[in-house]
Design a protein around this motif. Sequence first.
Motif, short mmCIF file in Angstrom:
data_model
loop_
_atom_site.label_atom_id
_atom_site.label_comp_id
_atom_site.label_asym_id
_atom_site.label_seq_id
_atom_site.Cartn_x
_atom_site.Cartn_y
_atom_site.Cartn_z
N MET A 1 0.85 -1.18 0.00
CA MET A 1 0.00 0.00 0.00
C MET A 1 0.89 1.24 0.00
SD MET A 1 -3.02 1.16 2.63
CE MET A 1 -4.04 -0.21 2.16
N LYS A 2 0.52 2.20 -0.80
CA LYS A 2 1.28 3.44 -0.93
C LYS A 2 1.11 4.32 0.31
CE LYS A 2 1.79 7.41 -3.99
NZ LYS A 2 1.34 8.06 -5.22
N THR A 3 2.22 4.89 0.81
CA THR A 3 2.19 5.84 1.92
C THR A 3 2.48 7.23 1.36
OG1 THR A 3 2.88 4.21 3.55
CG2 THR A 3 3.23 6.52 4.11
N ILE A 4 1.63 8.20 1.71
CA ILE A 4 1.78 9.57 1.24
C ILE A 4 2.12 10.46 2.44
CG2 ILE A 4 0.69 11.49 0.03
CD1 ILE A 4 -1.25 9.41 -1.18
N ASN A 5 3.20 11.22 2.30
CA ASN A 5 3.66 12.14 3.33
C ASN A 5 3.10 13.53 3.01
OD1 ASN A 5 5.26 12.60 5.68
ND2 ASN A 5 6.85 13.49 4.41
N VAL A 6 2.22 14.04 3.87
CA VAL A 6 1.59 15.33 3.62
C VAL A 6 1.63 16.21 4.86
CG1 VAL A 6 0.05 14.43 1.82
CG2 VAL A 6 -0.72 14.48 4.16
N VAL A 7 1.37 17.50 4.63
CA VAL A 7 1.31 18.48 5.70
C VAL A 7 -0.05 19.17 5.66
CG1 VAL A 7 3.78 18.92 5.93
CG2 VAL A 7 2.49 20.15 4.19
N ALA A 8 -0.50 19.64 6.82
CA ALA A 8 -1.77 20.36 6.91
C ALA A 8 -1.61 21.55 7.83
CB ALA A 8 -2.87 19.44 7.42
N ALA A 9 -2.35 22.61 7.51
CA ALA A 9 -2.29 23.85 8.28
C ALA A 9 -3.59 24.09 9.02
CB ALA A 9 -2.00 25.03 7.35
N VAL A 10 -3.49 24.28 10.33
CA VAL A 10 -4.62 24.78 11.11
C VAL A 10 -4.40 26.29 11.16
CG1 VAL A 10 -5.77 24.76 13.35
CG2 VAL A 10 -4.80 22.64 12.42
N HIS A 27 -11.82 8.80 -5.01
CA HIS A 27 -12.15 8.02 -3.82
C HIS A 27 -13.34 8.67 -3.10
CE1 HIS A 27 -8.49 5.85 -4.56
NE2 HIS A 27 -7.75 6.93 -4.38
N ALA A 28 -14.46 7.99 -3.09
CA ALA A 28 -15.68 8.53 -2.48
C ALA A 28 -15.50 8.85 -1.00
CB ALA A 28 -16.83 7.54 -2.66
N TYR A 29 -14.64 8.12 -0.31
CA TYR A 29 -14.47 8.31 1.14
C TYR A 29 -13.76 9.62 1.50
CZ TYR A 29 -10.22 5.78 -0.20
OH TYR A 29 -9.08 5.35 -0.83
N VAL A 30 -13.22 10.33 0.54
CA VAL A 30 -12.66 11.66 0.82
C VAL A 30 -13.29 12.74 -0.05
CG1 VAL A 30 -10.45 10.92 1.79
CG2 VAL A 30 -10.66 11.25 -0.68
N SER A 31 -14.08 12.38 -1.04
CA SER A 31 -14.73 13.35 -1.91
C SER A 31 -15.68 14.25 -1.13
CB SER A 31 -15.51 12.65 -3.02
OG SER A 31 -14.64 12.07 -3.95
N GLU A 32 -15.55 15.54 -1.35
CA GLU A 32 -16.41 16.56 -0.76
C GLU A 32 -16.35 16.61 0.76
OE1 GLU A 32 -20.00 17.50 -3.39
OE2 GLU A 32 -19.82 15.30 -3.54
N LYS A 33 -15.35 16.00 1.35
CA LYS A 33 -15.16 16.07 2.80
C LYS A 33 -14.40 17.35 3.15
CE LYS A 33 -16.73 11.90 3.85
NZ LYS A 33 -17.80 11.63 4.76
N TRP A 34 -14.53 17.78 4.38
CA TRP A 34 -13.81 18.96 4.87
C TRP A 34 -12.45 18.53 5.37
CZ3 TRP A 34 -15.47 23.95 4.37
CH2 TRP A 34 -16.77 24.10 3.87
N GLU A 35 -11.50 19.44 5.26
CA GLU A 35 -10.13 19.16 5.69
C GLU A 35 -9.43 20.46 6.06
OE1 GLU A 35 -8.00 17.44 2.41
OE2 GLU A 35 -8.14 19.25 1.20
N THR A 75 -4.88 5.05 7.72
CA THR A 75 -4.95 4.19 6.55
C THR A 75 -6.36 4.23 5.96
OG1 THR A 75 -3.24 2.75 7.44
CG2 THR A 75 -4.59 1.86 5.66
N TYR A 76 -6.44 4.73 4.73
CA TYR A 76 -7.67 4.69 3.96
C TYR A 76 -7.69 3.36 3.20
CZ TYR A 76 -8.62 9.71 4.70
OH TYR A 76 -8.91 10.93 5.25
N PRO A 77 -8.79 3.01 2.55
CA PRO A 77 -8.83 1.73 1.82
C PRO A 77 -7.75 1.57 0.74
CG PRO A 77 -11.06 2.55 2.13
CD PRO A 77 -10.12 3.64 2.60
N TRP A 116 -15.90 15.89 8.14
CA TRP A 116 -14.46 15.88 7.94
C TRP A 116 -13.97 14.59 7.30
CZ3 TRP A 116 -11.45 20.07 8.80
CH2 TRP A 116 -12.00 21.11 9.55
N ALA A 117 -12.88 14.69 6.55
CA ALA A 117 -12.16 13.51 6.08
C ALA A 117 -11.65 12.77 7.32
CB ALA A 117 -10.99 13.93 5.19
N ALA A 118 -11.64 11.46 7.26
CA ALA A 118 -11.29 10.65 8.43
C ALA A 118 -9.92 11.00 9.02
CB ALA A 118 -11.34 9.17 8.07
#
Length: 132
Positions: A1-10, A27-35, A75-77, A116-118
């Motif tokens: 499974m691919k691992t993605i390294n990301v950053v997020a700003a509050v 991917h429906a499980y993140v589509s239109e979710k808040w982040e 971990t997402y699907p 929110w996205a999981a």
Amino acid sequence: MKTINVVAAVIQHAGQILCVQRGVGEHAYVSEKWEFPGGKVEAGESNEEALAREIREELHLDIVVAEFLMTIDHTYPNFRILLHTYLCTAPHRRITLTEHLSFCWLPTIELDTLDWAAADLPIVARLVSPAF
């Protein structure tokens, strides 16, 4: 499974936090979710540099990266994400959406009203916690 390294700003401004809504994706499980806004770290970049770059690119906003908040290992699907989150400040609220559907500025106590996205849920929980 691919691992993605990301950053997020509050991103905080005048007692409120910036929330952005993802577009429709594969991917429906993140589509239109808040982040919390952010993106992938490129080779040779520090997390802080990647975060400032991504926010400039996606929102046309310059931010100050203040301090590290937490890392989420989720971990997402179809992929695993390592989400490094930072508290940031912005000099104003004027943004230009280039990738997201919508945005809003909310006080901390209202963050849990969004879908929110999981991977972002532990960040929301930390921010709304009385201990924070």
